[in-house]
Design a protein around this motif. Sequence first.
Motif, PDB file in Angstrom:
ATOM      1  N   ARG A 126      47.223  34.104  45.226  1.00 13.57           N
ATOM      2  CA  ARG A 126      45.761  34.059  45.056  1.00 13.57           C
ATOM      3  C   ARG A 126      45.305  32.717  44.487  1.00 13.57           C
ATOM      4  N   PHE A 127      46.089  32.139  43.595  1.00 18.75           N
ATOM      5  CA  PHE A 127      45.729  30.886  42.935  1.00 18.75           C
ATOM      6  C   PHE A 127      46.622  29.762  43.448  1.00 18.75           C
ATOM      7  N   THR A 128      46.069  28.569  43.516  1.00 20.35           N
ATOM      8  CA  THR A 128      46.833  27.391  43.912  1.00 20.35           C
ATOM      9  C   THR A 128      46.520  26.240  42.959  1.00 20.35           C
ATOM     10  N   ILE A 129      47.559  25.681  42.372  1.00 20.16           N
ATOM     11  CA  ILE A 129      47.387  24.526  41.504  1.00 20.16           C
ATOM     12  C   ILE A 129      47.764  23.272  42.280  1.00 20.16           C
ATOM     13  N   SER A 130      47.010  22.212  42.069  1.00 24.76           N
ATOM     14  CA  SER A 130      47.282  20.954  42.763  1.00 24.76           C
ATOM     15  C   SER A 130      46.845  19.800  41.864  1.00 24.76           C
ATOM     16  N   ARG A 131      47.320  18.618  42.200  1.00 24.79           N
ATOM     17  CA  ARG A 131      46.936  17.467  41.387  1.00 24.79           C
ATOM     18  C   ARG A 131      46.670  16.266  42.279  1.00 24.79           C
ATOM     19  N   ASP A 132      45.775  15.420  41.809  1.00 22.28           N
ATOM     20  CA  ASP A 132      45.472  14.155  42.470  1.00 22.28           C
ATOM     21  C   ASP A 132      45.645  13.076  41.412  1.00 22.28           C
ATOM     22  N   ASN A 133      46.798  12.439  41.426  1.00 20.11           N
ATOM     23  CA  ASN A 133      47.088  11.446  40.389  1.00 20.11           C
ATOM     24  C   ASN A 133      46.220  10.197  40.521  1.00 20.11           C
ATOM     25  N   THR A 134      45.678   9.959  41.708  1.00 21.37           N
ATOM     26  CA  THR A 134      44.803   8.794  41.872  1.00 21.37           C
ATOM     27  C   THR A 134      43.478   9.006  41.151  1.00 21.37           C
ATOM     28  N   LYS A 135      43.122  10.275  40.949  1.00 18.85           N
ATOM     29  CA  LYS A 135      41.879  10.601  40.255  1.00 18.85           C
ATOM     30  C   LYS A 135      42.134  11.246  38.894  1.00 18.85           C
ATOM     31  N   ASN A 136      43.408  11.296  38.486  1.00 15.97           N
ATOM     32  CA  ASN A 136      43.763  11.909  37.191  1.00 15.97           C
ATOM     33  C   ASN A 136      43.163  13.306  37.053  1.00 15.97           C
ATOM     34  N   THR A 137      43.316  14.094  38.091  1.00 14.74           N
ATOM     35  CA  THR A 137      42.697  15.421  38.099  1.00 14.74           C
ATOM     36  C   THR A 137      43.680  16.478  38.590  1.00 14.74           C
ATOM     37  N   VAL A 138      43.614  17.626  37.952  1.00 11.67           N
ATOM     38  CA  VAL A 138      44.365  18.800  38.403  1.00 11.67           C
ATOM     39  C   VAL A 138      43.357  19.902  38.708  1.00 11.67           C
ATOM     40  N   HIS A 139      43.564  20.586  39.812  1.00  9.11           N
ATOM     41  CA  HIS A 139      42.669  21.662  40.224  1.00  9.11           C
ATOM     42  C   HIS A 139      43.394  23.000  40.204  1.00  9.11           C
ATOM     43  N   LEU A 140      42.630  24.048  39.989  1.00  7.34           N
ATOM     44  CA  LEU A 140      43.134  25.406  40.130  1.00  7.34           C
ATOM     45  C   LEU A 140      42.177  26.140  41.066  1.00  7.34           C
ATOM     46  N   GLN A 141      42.612  26.328  42.296  1.00 10.92           N
ATOM     47  CA  GLN A 141      41.824  27.084  43.260  1.00 10.92           C
ATOM     48  C   GLN A 141      42.138  28.562  43.077  1.00 10.92           C
ATOM     49  N   MET A 142      41.103  29.334  42.801  1.00 12.15           N
ATOM     50  CA  MET A 142      41.282  30.760  42.529  1.00 12.15           C
ATOM     51  C   MET A 142      40.556  31.567  43.593  1.00 12.15           C
ATOM     52  N   ASN A 143      41.302  32.315  44.361  1.00 16.67           N
ATOM     53  CA  ASN A 143      40.751  33.158  45.417  1.00 16.67           C
ATOM     54  C   ASN A 143      40.998  34.631  45.105  1.00 16.67           C
ATOM     55  N   SER A 144      40.280  35.481  45.803  1.00 16.01           N
ATOM     56  CA  SER A 144      40.433  36.938  45.644  1.00 16.01           C
ATOM     57  C   SER A 144      40.389  37.333  44.170  1.00 16.01           C
ATOM     58  N   LEU A 145      39.404  36.837  43.481  1.00 17.61           N
ATOM     59  CA  LEU A 145      39.330  37.067  42.037  1.00 17.61           C
ATOM     60  C   LEU A 145      39.102  38.529  41.718  1.00 17.61           C
ATOM     61  N   LYS A 146      39.702  38.940  40.610  1.00 17.81           N
ATOM     62  CA  LYS A 146      39.622  40.311  40.142  1.00 17.81           C
ATOM     63  C   LYS A 146      38.993  40.316  38.750  1.00 17.81           C
ATOM     64  N   SER A 147      38.523  41.480  38.346  1.00 15.87           N
ATOM     65  CA  SER A 147      37.906  41.577  37.021  1.00 15.87           C
ATOM     66  C   SER A 147      38.891  41.187  35.924  1.00 15.87           C
ATOM     67  N   GLU A 148      40.158  41.467  36.152  1.00 13.46           N
ATOM     68  CA  GLU A 148      41.167  41.133  35.127  1.00 13.46           C
ATOM     69  C   GLU A 148      41.444  39.636  35.028  1.00 13.46           C
ATOM     70  N   ASP A 149      40.855  38.845  35.916  1.00 15.95           N
ATOM     71  CA  ASP A 149      40.969  37.390  35.805  1.00 15.95           C
ATOM     72  C   ASP A 149      39.924  36.814  34.847  1.00 15.95           C
ATOM     73  N   THR A 150      39.024  37.653  34.379  1.00 15.79           N
ATOM     74  CA  THR A 150      38.004  37.199  33.434  1.00 15.79           C
ATOM     75  C   THR A 150      38.656  36.675  32.157  1.00 15.79           C
ATOM     76  N   ALA A 151      38.345  35.440  31.823  1.00 11.84           N
ATOM     77  CA  ALA A 151      38.965  34.800  30.660  1.00 11.84           C
ATOM     78  C   ALA A 151      38.378  33.409  30.490  1.00 11.84           C
ATOM     79  N   THR A 152      38.671  32.823  29.344  1.00  8.79           N
ATOM     80  CA  THR A 152      38.431  31.392  29.175  1.00  8.79           C
ATOM     81  C   THR A 152      39.702  30.676  29.630  1.00  8.79           C
ATOM     82  N   TYR A 153      39.528  29.736  30.520  1.00  8.27           N
ATOM     83  CA  TYR A 153      40.656  29.015  31.100  1.00  8.27           C
ATOM     84  C   TYR A 153      40.769  27.640  30.451  1.00  8.27           C
ATOM     85  N   TYR A 154      41.996  27.300  30.076  1.00  7.72           N
ATOM     86  CA  TYR A 154      42.282  26.024  29.430  1.00  7.72           C
ATOM     87  C   TYR A 154      43.307  25.249  30.245  1.00  7.72           C
ATOM     88  N   CYS A 155      43.101  23.957  30.371  1.00 10.01           N
ATOM     89  CA  CYS A 155      44.153  23.125  30.923  1.00 10.01           C
ATOM     90  C   CYS A 155      44.875  22.418  29.773  1.00 10.01           C
TER      91      CYS A 155
END
Length: 124
Positions: free
Chosen positions: A65-94
Amino acid sequence: VQLQASGGGLVQPGGSLRLSCAASGRTFSRYSVAWFRQPPGKEREFVAAIRYSGSLHYTDSVKARFTISRDNTKNTVHLQMNSLKSEDTATYYCAAGQGVILSALRAPSAYDYWGQGTLVTVSS
């Protein structure tokens, strides 16, 4: 290293969100970066990580459901979250750390730098 997390919000069950973690520093590519989350009233838990080598790691509840990826040229990491469920409710920290060994990847204590958190609410 300073981390800035963004992209949280309110989404319906089954929806998608993309979180971003923007980092300062020229050596970001040498860091392993992880996403943790803290549901209301619960402890912080590991979600996903991408090591400096590029290997990907997920907790079982988000695999496929989730995919983590990074772009070192932009110093960025992404977390793509699909098919979200109520139990995914939270504060997310990198979080970022150097020299994070595989066996410690899921431990918050392995990471030296943390973003401020972004709230994800999954609700109809």
